[in-house]
Enzyme design. Structure first.
Site, PDB file in Angstrom:
ATOM      1  N   HIS A  22       0.861  -1.192   0.000  1.00 37.05           N
ATOM      2  CA  HIS A  22       0.000   0.000   0.000  1.00 37.05           C
ATOM      3  C   HIS A  22       0.887   1.229   0.000  1.00 37.05           C
ATOM      4  O   HIS A  22       1.848   1.314   0.776  1.00 37.05           O
ATOM      5  CB  HIS A  22      -0.902  -0.009   1.244  1.00 37.05           C
ATOM      6  CG  HIS A  22      -1.690   1.261   1.417  1.00 37.05           C
ATOM      7  ND1 HIS A  22      -1.349   2.230   2.335  1.00 37.05           N
ATOM      8  CD2 HIS A  22      -2.808   1.713   0.784  1.00 37.05           C
ATOM      9  CE1 HIS A  22      -2.233   3.219   2.265  1.00 37.05           C
ATOM     10  NE2 HIS A  22      -3.118   2.935   1.332  1.00 37.05           N
ATOM     11  N   HIS A  82       1.673  10.991  -2.050  1.00 30.36           N
ATOM     12  CA  HIS A  82       0.405  10.823  -1.347  1.00 30.36           C
ATOM     13  C   HIS A  82      -0.300  12.160  -1.367  1.00 30.36           C
ATOM     14  O   HIS A  82       0.064  13.072  -0.629  1.00 30.36           O
ATOM     15  CB  HIS A  82       0.643  10.339   0.084  1.00 30.36           C
ATOM     16  CG  HIS A  82      -0.568   9.770   0.720  1.00 30.36           C
ATOM     17  ND1 HIS A  82      -0.684   9.575   2.080  1.00 30.36           N
ATOM     18  CD2 HIS A  82      -1.746   9.351   0.192  1.00 30.36           C
ATOM     19  CE1 HIS A  82      -1.860   9.052   2.349  1.00 30.36           C
ATOM     20  NE2 HIS A  82      -2.519   8.920   1.223  1.00 30.36           N
TER      21      HIS A  82
END
Length: 646
Positions: free
Chosen positions: A114, A160
């Site tokens: 992830h 991110h």
């Protein structure tokens, strides 16, 4: 025999005798049974021991001779040294990749990362290709990249989004994936893209991917009706993401489709009311000037959006709770939330699930088959997508509907999964028999912690996505699961999750099944800490007080934990204790082992751990190496144990 001296205050010294490692009584008895009157074990006797005690049915005299090496026989010390060496591991290195690798990808658990580019926490750490390389070298097969326009909006960064993480160039990540994709396994690598790009940048991504991977890229000409097998995709890379849609923030699209923008803007406001994620709101509701301002200030773009950081305290990883002295059952119960609300009904849980998927970009309506959205789509980009992702319309029941004519990937957060298993458990298992299900950590895990992977595995989820930098109990379980099948990153799911029964019924993980086997574990002793640690690492005033925790992680009926007594002031603890573990589904069971140094006034000190797939344990007396918190093997620390299935 040697002595260690510890300083206590300015004037006092404490001296402790260190005994050399000595064979346990059980080992001595076995040696006497298989040695002759002269007190030595010949090659023939060693071969008998390997077959009868170690249960190595295929062992040959040549194997026994190779162990004895240049000698003609073993004396007790040499026999004990062999048993407690790297030549006698708990998992058979000769076994290698032994699962059937010709089934569809949906029949396997797949080692999945992830936000694979992050070096630390989810809010402010650097993005880099280094963690991607490290993951691939460990055998991870699914790499996730979040792709955004760079500050000038003429290239693509990986970061991110809406956080303070420093970006890394997409092309750098792609080149590192190509170089290291098959360093640990030749089976396929899947790149999942979380896409926040305009069509022109999607076209640029398509060009990058095509030029970087070339013939390595698997890109079918049409949507797959059945997933290919790992064996058929050796040394190949696949792309998985949502099919591209019309992004109204694109200047080109705006210029040509003003009226269409109005219609889409209304649809966007409806989606906002339904709790859709911030990235879509920006894409459909921002004007050019605001977009340029955000594009030139990456930190501004990153700072917008996620409010999950306020809840950080709720998302601590199991490892932190374990370090604070809480037992495993408490840790697993923490981090679960809103389960009481399930009584409000299936509809409510579906609505909550829709609102929970804020960071994955898959919760809008599926564009597939919509000519309006495909009209301006990045055609080359779409052509590269091997595994289509997306939730589509409706709630959980619609997301989990199986289409016999197309396979796809669905992503759910850990919270969504926890709610879904209560109301749609059987539908999830049926869905995963043909399609791929990916589970990812909830957004409040800003510390890059992880969750219990067994909730997903028990329901057939193939891609249980973990933060590979989130060290602790959960990640240790992940390491243990993928030590199976030669460490190739693909582990065949149990048959009970792959097939429907005679009445089309599917497996129910909550059902109490009969015990199929019992694992008997003997923990004899440990050694090696004095070689890998400083004299005062565990205690400034005395040698360590070691004890071992031994347990099973698996389906609820099999979960159990036990521990040995504490051996005071001893670098070479000798426990010699036996435990039994009844197992209903051994294929999903992991043997957890952890050693701690007991402290009266402070938390117990970590001294090593390992997780082993029960289905691949070698019976007999084995030397079990231990690993540090990050999953790196110690040079010397190991346990002498015995495994028996009865």
């Amino acid at each position: 025999m040697s002595k260690q001296t510890y300083k206590v205050g300015f004037f006092f010294r404490r001296q402790f005798t260190m005994n050399a490692a000595e064979a346990p009584v059980d080992i001595k008895n076995i040696f006497n049974r298989y040695s002759g009157d002269d007190g030595v074990m010949s090659v023939d006797k060693l071969h008998r021991f390997m077959v009868e005690v170690q249960m190595d049915k295929n062992a040959s005299l040549e194997d026994a001779q190779a162990i004895i090496n240049n000698q003609t026989a073993f004396q007790l010390d040499a026999f004990f040294k062999y048993l407690f060496s790297h030549l006698n591991p708990p998992l058979d290195p000769k076994l290698g990749i032994h699962h059937d690798m010709t089934a569809p990808l949906s029949h396997y658990y797949i080692y999945t990362g992830h936000n694979s580019y992050l070096t630390g926490n989810q809010l402010s750490s650097d993005c880099s290709d280094v963690p991607i390389i490290q993951a691939l070298q460990r055998g991870v097969r699914v790499i996730e990249l979040d792709i955004w326009p760079n500050s000038d909006e003429d290239d693509i960064d990986v970061l991110h989004g809406r956080t303070l993480t420093a970006p890394v160039a997409l092309i750098k990540c792609l080149r590192s994936i190509k170089e290291h994709a098959f360093s640990a396994s030749e089976y396929p690598v899947v790149i999942t893209l979380e896409d926040h790009l305009t069509p022109d940048l999607q076209e640029k991504v398509a060009e990058m991917i095509t030029q970087t991977f070339g013939d390595m890229l698997f890109s079918p000409s049409e949507c797959l009706k059945e997933l290919p097998s790992p064996a058929s995709l050796k040394k190949h890379v696949m792309i998985s993401t949502k099919p591209p849609k019309e992004y109204l923030q694109s200047k080109e699209v705006k210029g040509k489709n003003d009226s269409k923008k109005e219609v889409e803007g209304k649809n966007g406001s409806k989606r906002e009311a339904e709790g859709k994620d911030d990235s879509k709101k920006e894409a459909e509701g921002k004007n050019d000037s605001k977009k340029e301002a955000e594009g030139k200030n990456g930190s501004k773009r990153k700072a917008v959006g996620k409010d999950d950081s306020e809840k950080e305290a709720e998302g601590k990883d199991d490892s932190e709770k374990e370090a604070e002295g809480k037992d495993d059952s408490e840790k697993e119960s923490e981090g679960k939330d809103d389960s009481e609300k399930e009584s409000e009904g299936k509809d409510d849980s579906e609505k909550e699930a829709q609102e929970d998927d804020s960071d994955e970009g898959e919760d809008d309506e599926d564009d597939e088959g919509d000519p309006k959205s495909e009209k301006n789509a990045a055609s080359e980009y779409k052509r590269l997508i091997a595994i289509h992702a997306g939730k589509g319309k409706g709630g959980l029941s619609d997301w989990l509907r199986v289409d016999p004519n197309i396979v796809r990937r669905l992503s759910l957060s850990e919270q969504e999964l926890e709610k879904a298993v209560d109301t749609h458990g059987k539908e999830i298992i049926r869905f995963t028999q043909q399609n791929l299900l990916r589970i990812y950590p909830k957004g409040i895990r800003v510390d890059s912690s992880n969750y219990d992977p067994f909730v997903g595995w028990m329901h057939g989820a193939q891609m249980v996505a973990f933060n590979m930098q989130g060290y602790g109990r959960s990640l240790w379980l992940m390491h243990g699961m993928f030590r199976a099948n030669g460490g190739c990153g693909y582990v065949k799911k149990p048959d009970l999750l792959l097939k429907a029964g005679p009445n089309n019924e599917v497996f129910d993980p909550t059902t109490n099944l009969p015990v199929r086997t019992t694992l008997k574990v003997t923990v004899y002793m440990g050694d090696g800490w004095d070689k890998d640690f400083d004299q005062t690492h565990f205690d400034k005033y005395s040698p360590p007080d070691f004890y071992a925790k031994v347990g099973i992680a698996g389906v609820p009926a099999d979960e159990v934990k036990k521990k040995t007594k504490t051996m005071d002031d001893n670098w070479i603890p000798s426990w010699d204790e036996q435990f039994e573990f009844p197992l209903t589904i051994p294929e999903l069971a992991l043997l957890r082992i952890k050693v701690l140094d007991y402290n009266l006034s402070e938390k117990d000190e970590f001294a090593g751990q390992t997780c082993l797939p029960v289905a691949e344990l070698r019976q007999g007396i084995r030397a079990v190496p231990l690993y540090d918190r990050k999953g790196e093997k110690y040079s010397s620390v190991k346990l002498l144990m015995r495994f028996e299935f009865v």
